[in-house]
Write a protein that holds these residues in place. Structure first.
Motif, PDB file in Angstrom:
ATOM      1  N   LEU A 258       0.461  -1.365  -0.087  1.00  0.00           N
ATOM      2  CA  LEU A 258      -0.342  -0.408  -0.742  1.00  0.00           C
ATOM      3  C   LEU A 258       0.694   1.251  -0.201  1.00  0.00           C
ATOM      4  O   LEU A 258       1.969   1.063   0.803  1.00  0.00           O
ATOM      5  N   TYR A 259       0.640   2.308  -1.022  1.00  0.00           N
ATOM      6  CA  TYR A 259       1.936   3.505  -1.377  1.00  0.00           C
ATOM      7  C   TYR A 259       1.222   4.303  -0.810  1.00  0.00           C
ATOM      8  O   TYR A 259      -0.452   4.739  -1.583  1.00  0.00           O
ATOM      9  N   TYR A 260       1.661   5.514  -0.679  1.00  0.00           N
ATOM     10  CA  TYR A 260       1.309   6.801  -0.934  1.00  0.00           C
ATOM     11  C   TYR A 260       2.460   7.955  -1.524  1.00  0.00           C
ATOM     12  O   TYR A 260       3.224   8.062  -0.924  1.00  0.00           O
ATOM     13  N   SER A 261       1.663   8.727  -2.462  1.00  0.00           N
ATOM     14  CA  SER A 261       3.058   9.406  -3.287  1.00  0.00           C
ATOM     15  C   SER A 261       2.440  10.608  -3.785  1.00  0.00           C
ATOM     16  O   SER A 261       1.548  11.008  -2.971  1.00  0.00           O
ATOM     17  N   LYS A 262       3.437  11.707  -3.184  1.00  0.00           N
ATOM     18  CA  LYS A 262       2.807  13.518  -3.281  1.00  0.00           C
ATOM     19  C   LYS A 262       3.607  14.118  -3.997  1.00  0.00           C
ATOM     20  O   LYS A 262       5.019  13.918  -3.527  1.00  0.00           O
ATOM     21  N   LEU A 263       3.075  14.839  -4.515  1.00  0.00           N
ATOM     22  CA  LEU A 263       4.557  15.797  -5.305  1.00  0.00           C
ATOM     23  C   LEU A 263       4.704  17.132  -5.055  1.00  0.00           C
ATOM     24  O   LEU A 263       3.096  17.337  -4.240  1.00  0.00           O
ATOM     25  N   ILE A 264       5.485  17.019  -3.782  1.00  0.00           N
ATOM     26  CA  ILE A 264       5.829  18.278  -3.180  1.00  0.00           C
ATOM     27  C   ILE A 264       5.618  19.803  -3.991  1.00  0.00           C
ATOM     28  O   ILE A 264       5.976  19.746  -5.002  1.00  0.00           O
ATOM     29  N   ASP A 265       4.731  21.022  -3.510  1.00  0.00           N
ATOM     30  CA  ASP A 265       4.901  22.183  -3.736  1.00  0.00           C
ATOM     31  C   ASP A 265       3.522  22.113  -4.551  1.00  0.00           C
ATOM     32  O   ASP A 265       3.075  23.194  -5.715  1.00  0.00           O
ATOM     33  N   ASP A 266       2.689  20.567  -5.420  1.00  0.00           N
ATOM     34  CA  ASP A 266       2.133  21.363  -5.636  1.00  0.00           C
ATOM     35  C   ASP A 266       0.565  19.863  -5.321  1.00  0.00           C
ATOM     36  O   ASP A 266       0.997  18.621  -5.149  1.00  0.00           O
ATOM     37  N   ASP A 267      -0.280  20.372  -5.372  1.00  0.00           N
ATOM     38  CA  ASP A 267      -1.931  19.743  -5.493  1.00  0.00           C
ATOM     39  C   ASP A 267      -1.801  18.549  -5.655  1.00  0.00           C
ATOM     40  O   ASP A 267      -2.720  17.986  -6.570  1.00  0.00           O
ATOM     41  N   PHE A 268      -1.052  17.623  -5.705  1.00  0.00           N
ATOM     42  CA  PHE A 268      -1.288  16.146  -6.213  1.00  0.00           C
ATOM     43  C   PHE A 268      -0.729  15.386  -5.253  1.00  0.00           C
ATOM     44  O   PHE A 268       0.752  14.979  -5.239  1.00  0.00           O
ATOM     45  N   HIS A 269      -1.477  14.552  -5.315  1.00  0.00           N
ATOM     46  CA  HIS A 269      -1.126  13.156  -4.041  1.00  0.00           C
ATOM     47  C   HIS A 269      -2.268  11.954  -4.957  1.00  0.00           C
ATOM     48  O   HIS A 269      -3.115  11.671  -5.279  1.00  0.00           O
ATOM     49  N   GLU A 270      -1.898  10.977  -3.723  1.00  0.00           N
ATOM     50  CA  GLU A 270      -1.878   9.206  -4.627  1.00  0.00           C
ATOM     51  C   GLU A 270      -2.242   8.381  -3.282  1.00  0.00           C
ATOM     52  O   GLU A 270      -1.089   8.337  -3.139  1.00  0.00           O
ATOM     53  N   PHE A 271      -2.994   8.065  -3.238  1.00  0.00           N
ATOM     54  CA  PHE A 271      -2.870   6.073  -2.186  1.00  0.00           C
ATOM     55  C   PHE A 271      -3.520   5.541  -4.340  1.00  0.00           C
ATOM     56  O   PHE A 271      -3.667   5.464  -4.292  1.00  0.00           O
ATOM     57  N   ASN A 272      -2.404   4.039  -3.292  1.00  0.00           N
ATOM     58  CA  ASN A 272      -2.709   3.024  -3.967  1.00  0.00           C
ATOM     59  C   ASN A 272      -2.211   1.523  -3.253  1.00  0.00           C
ATOM     60  O   ASN A 272      -1.622   1.561  -2.797  1.00  0.00           O
ATOM     61  N   ILE A 273      -2.075   0.793  -4.334  1.00  0.00           N
ATOM     62  CA  ILE A 273      -1.741  -0.602  -4.237  1.00  0.00           C
ATOM     63  C   ILE A 273      -0.639  -1.013  -5.044  1.00  0.00           C
ATOM     64  O   ILE A 273      -0.993  -0.169  -6.251  1.00  0.00           O
ATOM     65  N   GLY A 274       0.412  -1.841  -4.600  1.00  0.00           N
ATOM     66  CA  GLY A 274       1.284  -1.689  -5.861  1.00  0.00           C
ATOM     67  C   GLY A 274       1.721  -3.324  -5.222  1.00  0.00           C
ATOM     68  O   GLY A 274       1.477  -4.631  -4.491  1.00  0.00           O
ATOM     69  N   LEU A 275       3.136  -3.542  -6.346  1.00  0.00           N
ATOM     70  CA  LEU A 275       3.686  -5.196  -6.224  1.00  0.00           C
ATOM     71  C   LEU A 275       4.754  -5.402  -6.142  1.00  0.00           C
ATOM     72  O   LEU A 275       4.786  -5.090  -7.232  1.00  0.00           O
ATOM     73  N   TYR A 276       6.043  -5.571  -5.327  1.00  0.00           N
ATOM     74  CA  TYR A 276       7.482  -6.249  -5.598  1.00  0.00           C
ATOM     75  C   TYR A 276       7.391  -7.284  -5.813  1.00  0.00           C
ATOM     76  O   TYR A 276       7.057  -7.922  -4.595  1.00  0.00           O
ATOM     77  N   SER A 277       8.285  -7.442  -6.189  1.00  0.00           N
ATOM     78  CA  SER A 277       9.039  -9.156  -6.378  1.00  0.00           C
ATOM     79  C   SER A 277       9.486  -9.687  -7.647  1.00  0.00           C
ATOM     80  O   SER A 277      10.514  -8.568  -7.534  1.00  0.00           O
ATOM     81  N   ASN A 278      10.153 -10.681  -6.256  1.00  0.00           N
ATOM     82  CA  ASN A 278      12.131 -10.363  -6.419  1.00  0.00           C
ATOM     83  C   ASN A 278      12.031 -12.016  -7.231  1.00  0.00           C
ATOM     84  O   ASN A 278      12.056 -13.341  -6.550  1.00  0.00           O
ATOM     85  N   ALA A 279      13.308 -12.728  -8.319  1.00  0.00           N
ATOM     86  CA  ALA A 279      13.582 -14.091  -8.120  1.00  0.00           C
ATOM     87  C   ALA A 279      14.613 -15.137  -8.592  1.00  0.00           C
ATOM     88  O   ALA A 279      14.844 -13.526  -9.606  1.00  0.00           O
ATOM     89  N   ARG A 280      14.836 -16.177  -8.379  1.00  0.00           N
ATOM     90  CA  ARG A 280      16.259 -15.948  -8.786  1.00  0.00           C
ATOM     91  C   ARG A 280      16.954 -17.172  -8.252  1.00  0.00           C
ATOM     92  O   ARG A 280      16.373 -18.071  -7.734  1.00  0.00           O
ATOM     93  N   ILE A 281      17.374 -17.917  -9.852  1.00  0.00           N
ATOM     94  CA  ILE A 281      18.140 -19.082  -9.426  1.00  0.00           C
ATOM     95  C   ILE A 281      19.586 -19.587  -9.777  1.00  0.00           C
ATOM     96  O   ILE A 281      19.646 -17.877 -10.541  1.00  0.00           O
ATOM     97  N   GLY A 282      20.619 -19.876  -9.155  1.00  0.00           N
ATOM     98  CA  GLY A 282      21.971 -19.865  -9.134  1.00  0.00           C
ATOM     99  C   GLY A 282      22.583 -21.514  -8.770  1.00  0.00           C
ATOM    100  O   GLY A 282      22.102 -22.951  -7.987  1.00  0.00           O
TER     101      GLY A 282
END
Length: 340
Positions: A258-282
């Motif tokens: 869950l994330y929040y983004s804000k453009l500093i000095d401007d009226d621009f912001h957002e709450f939203n969802i995302g996904l981080y993933s990582n895979a490796r074979i070695g």
């Protein structure tokens, strides 16, 4: 049916515990020996990264040239250090006359504040960007009949990003999790980890007053104020490490956020969802190792590009381990006693 399922689960967990118990002595011996070794990795990664420029309530894609990063990872005990740049050794790094030149620099390190608490700090900078949506941008200004080819370049543009993450391991500890970071630590057994992390990022986009288009250079005399934004995300998920026959292994991590983004000095912001993933074979035999993997960072947002999200990354690397100097071991022994 439920009782049968539960009995199977408990039986499986007991077998895992037994399998780990018979290797405890061997595991402890390896960790003690590893405390006096330095791991070094040389790697190559392809990074697809897109930024954005907000103009008249529309996001236009702003990109650096594609590049193969040359990466170096160094790990000693609980400290992981990474450094990467894009040398002009491959054709794809020699830039494109239509898109201009791009330069890259990245530096970061990871360490554990305690057996359960992990800290990640990272800095990256890209210099030299081009407008991927140049034609759409020009049509917005000159009308729909505009059909000139070429890209609008920003040769002096800098995108600097300061990132950090503090995460807590609910299941697992630093011994289990270190092999998930990169290839510097040998996977010793099958591992399942669960963690929650607070990710924070501060970005600065500056020096956009000089542009190049179709061979002509333009410089704005007005003050070029940097664009700044912040992003905060709460990540919670887990990872699995599986040992395969003959020193091979596989790792997969998935962290919804869950994330929040804000453009500093401007009226621009957002709450939203995302996904981080990582895979490796070695492959890792304790002395030398190699592997390859991929990362995916996805955000469910129409304005995702504005917040400098890395969409995907491919990486390969090879490394080795050697004994560390005695005086270094003594210094870190003192630090380890404090962090225990």
């Amino acid at each position: 049916m439920k009782a049968k399922l539960l009995s199977c689960i408990f039986l499986y967990l007991s077998l895992i515990s037994y399998g780990q118990e018979i290797n405890d002595e061997q595991l402890k011996k390896y960790i003690d020996e590893d405390n006096n070794k330095i791991s070094v990795v040389t790697g190559l990664s392809y990074l697809h990264n897109t930024f954005g420029l907000l103009y008249q309530d529309k996001i236009f894609r702003l990109r650096p040239n594609d590049a193969f990063y040359t990466e170096f990872f160094l790990r000693y005990r609980w400290l992981d250090v990474s450094f990467s740049f894009a040398p002009k050794l491959t054709r794809i790094n020699n830039d494109d006359p239509e898109k201009g030149k791009s330069k890259y620099f990245n530096f970061g390190f990871t360490f554990f504040l305690s057996p359960k608490l992990r800290q990640y700090i990272y800095f990256s900078q890209v210099k030299g960007l081009y407008f991927q949506d140049t034609k759409e941008f020009m049509r917005l200004i000159y009308g729909e009949n505009y059909n000139e080819e070429g890209y609008l370049q920003f040769p002096d543009a800098k995108y600097r990003s300061f990132k950090g993450e503090t995460s807590y391991l609910w299941i697992g500890n630093k011994t289990d999790y270190r092999s998930f970071n990169n290839m510097t630590y040998k996977p010793l057994k099958d591992v399942f980890v669960v963690s929650t992390g607070l990710f924070y990022q501060y970005n600065v986009l500056s020096d956009l007053n000089k542009t190049i288009y179709q061979g002509d250079t333009f410089t704005e005399s007005e003050n070029d104020s940097p664009s700044k934004d912040i992003r905060i995300a709460l990540r919670s998920g887990g990872g699995v490490q599986k040992k395969i026959k003959n020193n091979w292994y596989a790792i997969v991590e998935v962290y919804p956020e869950l994330y929040y983004s804000k453009l500093i000095d401007d009226d621009f912001h957002e709450f939203n969802i995302g996904l981080y993933s990582n895979a490796r074979i070695g492959y890792d035999n304790g002395k030398w190792f190699f592997g390859g993997g991929t990362q995916l960072n996805w955000i469910n947002s129409s304005n995702e590009n504005f917040y400098s999200t890395t969409q995907w990354l491919f990486r390969v690397g090879i490394g080795f381990r050697f004994n560390s100097p005695t005086f270094v071991n003594r210094k870190f022994d003192k630090i380890d006693n404090v962090l225990k």
